[in-house]
Design an enzyme around this catalytic site. Structure first.
Site, PDB file in Angstrom:
ATOM      1  CE1 TYR A 146      -3.931   2.302   0.764  1.00 38.82           C
ATOM      2  CE2 TYR A 146      -2.460   3.244   2.215  1.00 38.82           C
ATOM      3  CZ  TYR A 146      -3.638   3.256   1.531  1.00 38.82           C
ATOM      4  OH  TYR A 146      -4.559   4.114   1.582  1.00 38.82           O
ATOM      5  CB  SER A 190     -15.815   0.554  10.853  1.00 34.29           C
ATOM      6  OG  SER A 190     -14.403   0.280  10.255  1.00 34.29           O
TER       7      SER A 190
HETATM    8  P1  NAD Z   1     -12.783   2.101   0.285  1.00 35.55           P
HETATM    9  O1  NAD Z   1     -12.132   0.689   0.290  1.00 35.55           O
HETATM   10  O2  NAD Z   1     -14.185   2.183   1.096  1.00 35.55           O
HETATM   11  O3  NAD Z   1     -12.932   2.503  -1.076  1.00 35.55           O
HETATM   12  C1  NAD Z   1     -12.142   2.028  -2.111  1.00 35.55           C
HETATM   13  C2  NAD Z   1     -12.652   1.798  -3.607  1.00 35.55           C
HETATM   14  O4  NAD Z   1     -11.840   1.297  -4.546  1.00 35.55           O
HETATM   15  C3  NAD Z   1     -13.820   0.869  -3.298  1.00 35.55           C
HETATM   16  O5  NAD Z   1     -14.955   1.081  -3.725  1.00 35.55           O
HETATM   17  C4  NAD Z   1     -13.147  -0.210  -4.052  1.00 35.55           C
HETATM   18  O6  NAD Z   1     -14.107  -1.543  -4.778  1.00 35.55           O
HETATM   19  C5  NAD Z   1     -12.481   0.257  -5.388  1.00 35.55           C
HETATM   20  N1  NAD Z   1     -11.329  -0.475  -6.050  1.00 35.55           N
HETATM   21  C6  NAD Z   1     -10.181  -1.044  -5.441  1.00 35.55           C
HETATM   22  N2  NAD Z   1      -9.499  -1.501  -6.515  1.00 35.55           N
HETATM   23  C7  NAD Z   1      -9.776  -1.137  -7.519  1.00 35.55           C
HETATM   24  C8  NAD Z   1      -9.602  -1.637  -8.902  1.00 35.55           C
HETATM   25  N3  NAD Z   1      -8.806  -2.236  -9.058  1.00 35.55           N
HETATM   26  N4  NAD Z   1     -10.377  -0.854  -9.587  1.00 35.55           N
HETATM   27  C9  NAD Z   1     -11.561  -0.344  -9.613  1.00 35.55           C
HETATM   28  N5  NAD Z   1     -11.792   0.004  -8.317  1.00 35.55           N
HETATM   29  C10 NAD Z   1     -11.077  -0.452  -7.197  1.00 35.55           C
HETATM   30  O7  NAD Z   1     -11.581   3.038   0.982  1.00 35.55           O
HETATM   31  P2  NAD Z   1     -12.019   4.665   1.265  1.00 35.55           P
HETATM   32  O8  NAD Z   1     -11.607   4.902   2.733  1.00 35.55           O
HETATM   33  O9  NAD Z   1     -13.134   5.288   0.371  1.00 35.55           O
HETATM   34  O10 NAD Z   1     -10.589   5.276   0.350  1.00 35.55           O
HETATM   35  C11 NAD Z   1     -10.778   5.931  -0.817  1.00 35.55           C
HETATM   36  C12 NAD Z   1      -9.272   6.373  -1.275  1.00 35.55           C
HETATM   37  O11 NAD Z   1      -8.663   7.226  -0.580  1.00 35.55           O
HETATM   38  C13 NAD Z   1      -8.348   5.188  -1.471  1.00 35.55           C
HETATM   39  O12 NAD Z   1      -7.644   5.441  -2.779  1.00 35.55           O
HETATM   40  C14 NAD Z   1      -7.624   5.346  -0.067  1.00 35.55           C
HETATM   41  O13 NAD Z   1      -6.182   4.912  -0.443  1.00 35.55           O
HETATM   42  C15 NAD Z   1      -7.327   7.024   0.298  1.00 35.55           C
HETATM   43  N6  NAD Z   1      -7.043   7.022   1.465  1.00 35.55           N
HETATM   44  C16 NAD Z   1      -8.202   7.045   2.211  1.00 35.55           C
HETATM   45  C17 NAD Z   1      -8.150   7.352   3.700  1.00 35.55           C
HETATM   46  C18 NAD Z   1      -9.119   7.037   4.850  1.00 35.55           C
HETATM   47  O14 NAD Z   1      -9.078   7.122   5.878  1.00 35.55           O
HETATM   48  N7  NAD Z   1     -10.377   6.912   4.388  1.00 35.55           N
HETATM   49  C19 NAD Z   1      -6.611   7.536   4.250  1.00 35.55           C
HETATM   50  C20 NAD Z   1      -5.695   7.818   3.294  1.00 35.55           C
HETATM   51  C21 NAD Z   1      -5.994   7.588   1.838  1.00 35.55           C
END
Ligand code: NAD
Ligand code: UDP
Length: 312
Positions: A146, A190
């Site tokens: 990651y 969560s």
């Molecule tokens: P999440 O897992 O709920 O959402 C990620 C989405 O990407 C999901 O809907 C999943 O099905 C989709 N996905 C994964 N691999 C894929 C692929 N190969 N092709 C198409 N779709 C794909 O997570 P989130 O918390 O909503 O995170 C969203 C983004 O923000 C991510 O890139 C994550 O790294 C980044 N991020 C989130 C946080 C946080 O605290 N929520 C912190 C740092 C970075």
């Protein structure tokens, strides 16, 4: 800000669904792309009838061609449990996904925003973390798929910008929580809320003295949209809430707010788990006029309400 054609990759996930909702409400034409690895149709069900919302089942490791003005690249599992489930796929999603959205942006002259992460800083020696800190990341550990995937994605963004003049934005997101997290997501907020509501043991990893800073989803989305629409500022920029809490404090707060009888239990700490994390947000404040507005307790109350009706 006129109405635009916007692609959101990972749009059926936690953050993506809130972003799609905000963009659709503003009258933009929104395409939500997702392979449903960690995302769910349930998250965007309420948008299905909107004339300006479209859903595309697609894997971002495979190129896609769409005529759009803006791309938000959120596709990537974000919870350690899920991104470690298929580590190689996680790297492919970050790296090939970045190449594919950047190639698309180059071809159709779209502006493209990368959802990067505080994991860029690894187990940080600088506290709080500023954007100028290069980080302390293990390249061969269980979190590396990651962390390093996201670091390469940032590199690709800046190289496509230098080499091909692609209009990029890079946002470093710190732990964000809120409604529509999956009950089995595996991340700490969560997990603790679901455990507290079910009255089962609350699983603290390690001694619970490691810290995180938790940002409510609405604040995050506001920062993301501001960054996308700010001219002449590429980032990278930290978006997070600087309120810092130990994991044990978080557990105690959630027990109090849910009035739960759950007990704390202490499990082994996974390797490379960062000991402390807190964003320096002065750049976001200066460049985007952004600061978070939702206190942890208020955000937790809203998230608890959501989980009361969504335990599966
Ligand atoms: P999440 O897992 O709920 O959402 C990620 C989405 O990407 C999901 O809907 C999943 O099905 C989709 N996905 C994964 N691999 C894929 C692929 N190969 N092709 C198409 N779709 C794909 O997570 P989130 O918390 O909503 O995170 C969203 C983004 O923000 C991510 O890139 C994550 O790294 C980044 N991020 C989130 C946080 C946080 O605290 N929520 C912190 C740092 C970075
Ligand atoms: N954590 C915990 N119990 C859980 C889930 C997570 O104690 O049930 C800890 C985890 O070890 C880490 C912190 O909470 O120290 C945040 O974990 P999360 O997976 O939410 O995000 P990240 O480690 O990527 O910041």
């Amino acid at each position: 800000m006129g109405c635009k054609r916007i692609l959101v990759t990972g749009g059926a996930g936690f953050l993506g669904s809130h972003l799609c909702e905000r963009l659709v409400k503003k009258g933009n034409d929104v395409i939500c792309l997702d392979n449903y690895f960690t995302g769910r149709k349930k998250n965007i069900e309420h948008l299905m009838d909107c004339h300006n919302f479209e859903l595309l089942r697609h894997d971002i490791t495979i190129p896609v061609f769409l005529e759009v003005d803006q791309i938000y690249n959120l596709a990537c599992p974000a919870s350690p449990v899920h991104y470690q489930y298929n580590a190689v796929k996680t790297i492919k999603t970050s790296v090939m996904g970045a190449i594919n959205v950047l190639g698309l942006a180059k071809r159709v002259r779209a502006r493209v925003l990368q959802a990067s992460t505080s994991e860029i800083y690894g187990d940080p020696h600088v506290h709080p973390q500023t954007e100028s800190y290069w980080g302390n990341v293990n390249p061969i550990g269980i979190r590396s798929c990651y962390d390093e995937g996201k670091r390469v994605a940032e590199t690709l963004f800046f190289d496509y910008h230098r080499q091909n003049n692609v209009d990029i934005r890079v946002m470093r997101i710190f732990n964000t929580y809120g409604p529509r997290m999956h009950p089995n997501d595996g991340r700490v907020v969560s997990n603790f809320i679901v455990q507290a509501l079910k009255g089962v043991d609350i699983t603290i990893y390690g001694d619970g003295l490691q810290t995180r800073s938790f940002c409510y989803v609405d604040d995050n989305i506001e920062g993301m949209i501001r960054l996308m629409n700010k001219d002449d500022f590429l980032g990278p920029v930290n978006i997070g809430n600087p309120g810092e809490f130990t994991i044990k404090e978080l557990a105690e707060k959630i027990i109090l707010l849910t009035n739960s009888k759950s007990k704390l239990i202490f499990n082994p700490l996974p390797s490379d788990d960062p000991k402390q994390r807190k964003p320096d947000i002065s750049l976001a404040n200066e460049m985007l006029g952004w600061i978070p507005t939702v206190a942890l307790e208020d955000g937790l109350k809203k998230t608890i309400e959501y989980f009361k009706n969504n335990l599966d």
